[in-house]
Write an enzyme that holds these catalytic residues in place. Structure first.
Site, short mmCIF file in Angstrom:
data_model
loop_
_atom_site.label_atom_id
_atom_site.label_comp_id
_atom_site.label_asym_id
_atom_site.label_seq_id
_atom_site.Cartn_x
_atom_site.Cartn_y
_atom_site.Cartn_z
N ASP A 16 0.82 -1.14 -0.18
CA ASP A 16 -0.04 -0.04 0.08
C ASP A 16 1.00 1.16 0.09
O ASP A 16 1.66 1.42 0.97
CB ASP A 16 -0.74 -0.01 1.32
CG ASP A 16 -1.77 -1.00 1.31
OD1 ASP A 16 -2.41 -1.67 2.23
OD2 ASP A 16 -2.30 -1.57 -0.04
N ASP B 12 -13.62 -3.42 -1.21
CA ASP B 12 -13.07 -2.89 0.12
C ASP B 12 -14.46 -3.13 1.03
O ASP B 12 -15.03 -1.89 1.41
CB ASP B 12 -12.59 -1.50 0.13
CG ASP B 12 -11.37 -1.36 -0.47
OD1 ASP B 12 -11.12 -0.41 -1.52
OD2 ASP B 12 -10.28 -2.23 -0.38
O1 1PR Z 1 -10.41 3.43 -5.46
O2 1PR Z 1 -9.52 2.70 -7.78
O3 1PR Z 1 -8.48 4.61 -6.52
O4 1PR Z 1 -8.09 2.19 -5.80
C1 1PR Z 1 -7.62 2.28 -4.37
C2 1PR Z 1 -7.08 1.23 -4.11
O5 1PR Z 1 -6.47 1.44 -2.80
C3 1PR Z 1 -8.10 -0.04 -3.47
O6 1PR Z 1 -7.49 -1.16 -4.10
C4 1PR Z 1 -8.29 -0.10 -2.05
O7 1PR Z 1 -8.29 -1.22 -1.64
C5 1PR Z 1 -7.00 0.55 -1.59
N1 1PR Z 1 -6.76 1.37 -0.37
C6 1PR Z 1 -7.42 2.60 -0.25
N2 1PR Z 1 -7.13 2.90 0.90
C7 1PR Z 1 -6.45 2.04 1.58
C8 1PR Z 1 -5.98 1.90 3.02
O8 1PR Z 1 -5.55 1.06 3.57
N3 1PR Z 1 -6.36 3.08 3.70
N4 1PR Z 1 -5.64 -0.04 0.82
C9 1PR Z 1 -6.27 0.92 0.65
C10 1PR Z 1 -6.44 -1.41 1.05
C11 1PR Z 1 -6.00 -3.56 1.55
C12 1PR Z 1 -4.71 -4.33 1.10
C13 1PR Z 1 -4.11 -4.70 2.29
C14 1PR Z 1 -4.52 -6.04 2.86
C15 1PR Z 1 -3.63 -6.93 3.36
N5 1PR Z 1 -5.74 -2.28 1.98
O9 1PR Z 1 -4.24 -3.56 0.24
O10 1PR Z 1 -2.82 -4.80 1.89
O11 1PR Z 1 -5.79 -5.76 3.66
O12 1PR Z 1 -3.20 -6.21 4.59
P1 1PR Z 1 -2.63 -7.24 5.91
O13 1PR Z 1 -2.03 -8.53 5.29
O14 1PR Z 1 -1.44 -6.54 6.54
O15 1PR Z 1 -3.84 -7.40 6.51
P2 1PR Z 1 -9.35 3.21 -6.35
#
Ligand code: 1PR
Length: 553
Positions: free
Chosen positions: A242, A402
């Protein structure tokens, strides 16, 4: 030696250029029909629709020069759709004839017994001749190459194609041609440029082969020959980064706890910084990740086109990472900071040209699914998913969802979502024993009246090739993946599903593959904090009998 790239504008050419450069060669791009006469070797990468490749060759005026080049038995390597074009035609586009250089037709995989596209690492059963050609010890069970395709040339020992077959691969109950050779014309259904060191060895063999080597006689899989054991598509272990700017404007790899990427206020409240994106991408490639996913998580705030640092990260990372790279964040129709409108396809194409093999769409997919249902299930062709899948193929389009849990006392209490309620592993905060998964946008900040199963069905209909299923509640907990959510999604679609959010130990990977039958599992925090190594996950999977690509020497 003049190596030329036959680029028709939709292939993931940067990945191939990087792999060939890594091997010490520079490739020139064919710019005119005359270049076919200058080429000592030609590589033709293909990604996306069969017709896109064939029609593009015609429109570029390259079809006849290519036919003459092949008729002269000059060194040629076709990759994926670049191999399929050599055949007589494809079910994908019956209205378009292939080059007909090789006998046979390209057919669509059946999805009755398996997910389609065939996406991931699978073995390849090379003939003895093929083993000599690839320079790879293919007698080892573990040799695997990266495939991503929905169509293939079926293999049967008595088919004309058997006469040019170097290798076959098994997927579900089907066996297909995975490498062919006729004289000095080679082609592979898999992507050597994305198949780690095994793929680089195969590319090196093609680039260094001299006339003597390439004059090998055609060999066939003789009927009833003692074929090696059937190959198996392995389960993929994916590292996810991320990525966002920290408070000083530096692009860092961060990690949320339920999507909150800031440390506690009492610790300063800054954005968690777990490393540099390019360094971590290289580390995970070398540690055996089967794929790497970079998500620009603040993309909803700014245009990725203005976010040159993210594109630069991708360009630098893809120079020496030879497994598939998925890039997400901000892939949608947008208006440039200077006011220029940009289509989702334009945005995605910039990422493909910078080294991405797949793009991931998050928020825009939710809006597209809402429009899909509002129109009574119409596919208008205008969504980011449809715009990108049309030229690049469904396999290049991932949808990242999400969802967050909404606990209810009974299915009826879920209203319009009662058909998609599940019984979660743990009861809700007030003892609720049911929940449904509500889609969110803007990184979990805005909830929508759409549930995850509805989204999955809609985006599959719109042409997405894979689903990355996150879970806001489970993210960063280390408690394991949300099996209720993943089974709910798995049952709803026939495209590959990637489990995400919550991995805390190697056993969580074995559990999710066994219980939810997903195609891949992703982790972030445990890898970034070096709590669990990718190799340890793969050793656990191997011990538990889950097919997995072994680490490469
Ligand atoms: O909406 O097309 O611009 O895409 C935005 C992207 O960023 C999406 O894929 C969304 O899931 C991701 N995103 C947005 N905000 C966050 C955040 O964390 N604040 N990341 C985010 C989502 C989920 C995974 C994470 C897993 C594994 N994070 O990427 O890495 O949950 O984590 P873990 O193994 O530590 O539990 P757009």
């Amino acid at each position: 030696m003049a190596v030329y790239l036959l680029d028709y504008g939709a292939g993931n050419v940067r990945s191939l250029v990087n792999a060939v450069k890594h091997l010490g060669y520079d490739m020139q791009v064919i710019q005119s029909a005359e270049d076919f006469d200058k080429a000592d070797k030609i590589i033709f990468p293909g990604v996306g629709a069969f017709s896109k490749a064939v029609v593009a060759l015609q429109e570029l005026g390259y079809t006849e020069p290519l036919r003459r080049y092949l008729a002269a038995n000059r060194p040629f390597l076709g990759i994926c759709v670049g191999m399929q074009c050599l055949f007589e035609g494809s079910e994908e586009n019956p209205e378009v004839a292939g080059l007909g250089v090789l006998p046979g037709l390209v057919r669509r995989f059946s999805s009755a017994d398996k997910t389609v596209p065939h996406m991931g690492w699978n073995g390849v059963r090379f003939l003895p001749e093929g083993q000599r050609w690839t320079g790879v010890d293919t007698t080892a069970e573990t040799s695997a190459y990266y495939f991503v395709h929905s169509f293939a040339v079926p293999y049967t020992a008595d088919a004309p194609v058997a006469g040019v077959t170097l290798a076959v691969t098994d997927y579900g109950n089907e066996t297909f041609v995975s490498a062919v050779r006729r004289g000095r014309i080679f082609a592979t259904q898999f992507h050597p440029e994305k198949s780690g060191y095994a793929g680089l060895r195969l590319l090196r063999t093609f680039l260094t082969a001299t006339a003597g080597d390439e004059g090998m006689p055609a060999t066939t899989l003789a009927p009833g020959s003692p074929l090696a054991t059937r190959t198996r598509l392995t389960k993929r272990v994916i590292a996810c980064l991320d990525v966002r700017a920290n408070d000083h404007g530096d692009l860092v790899v961060t990690k949320g706890d339920q999507y909150d990427v800031r440390v506690a206020a009492e610790d300063g409240g800054h954005v968690r910084n777990l490393g540099k994106p390019v360094d971590l991408t290289h580390r995970y490639f070398n540690e055996g990740a089967d794929e790497i996913c970079l998500l620009n998580i603040t993309s909803f705030r700014n245009s990725p086109l203005a976010d040159q640092p993210m594109l630069e990260v991708l360009r630098r990372a893809s120079e020496s990472v030879f497994v598939p790279l998925t890039i997400g964040g901000g892939i949608r129709d947008l208006v440039d900071p200077d006011g220029t409108p940009r289509s989702a396809l334009e945005v995605a194409s910039i990422y493909f040209r910078s080294g991405a093999d797949k793009v991931s769409i998050g928020g825009d997919a939710v809006l597209a699914a809402e429009a899909y249902y509002a129109s009574g299930g119409q596919c208008t062709g205008t969504s980011a998913i449809e715009q990108i899948a049309r030229p690049y193929g469904s396999q290049a389009v991932v949808v990242s969802i999400d969802p967050r849990r909404v606990y209810v006392d009974s299915p009826e209490a879920a209203g319009a979502h009662r058909a998609n309620v599940v019984q979660p592993a743990q009861p809700g905060p007030n003892g609720e024993t049911w929940c449904w998964y509500q889609c969110t946008v803007h990184g979990g900040r805005e909830a929508r009246d759409l549930d995850a199963r509805q989204l999955a069905v809609a985006v599959e209909a719109l042409g997405a090739g894979e689903l990355l299923v996150n879970c806001v509640d489970q993210d960063g907990t280390g408690l394991g993946f949300d099996h209720a959510l993943l089974r709910n999604i798995r049952d709803a679609v026939r495209i590959p599903v990637v489990a995400s959010s919550g991995a805390g130990c190697a056993a969580h990977f074995s559990n999710v593959f066994r219980v939810c039958d997903v195609d891949a599992a992703l982790a972030a925090g445990i890898f970034h904090r070096r709590e669990v190594a990718i190799a340890a996950v793969k050793e656990q999977l191997h011990r538990d009998g889950v097919p997995v690509r072994e680490a490469e020497a």
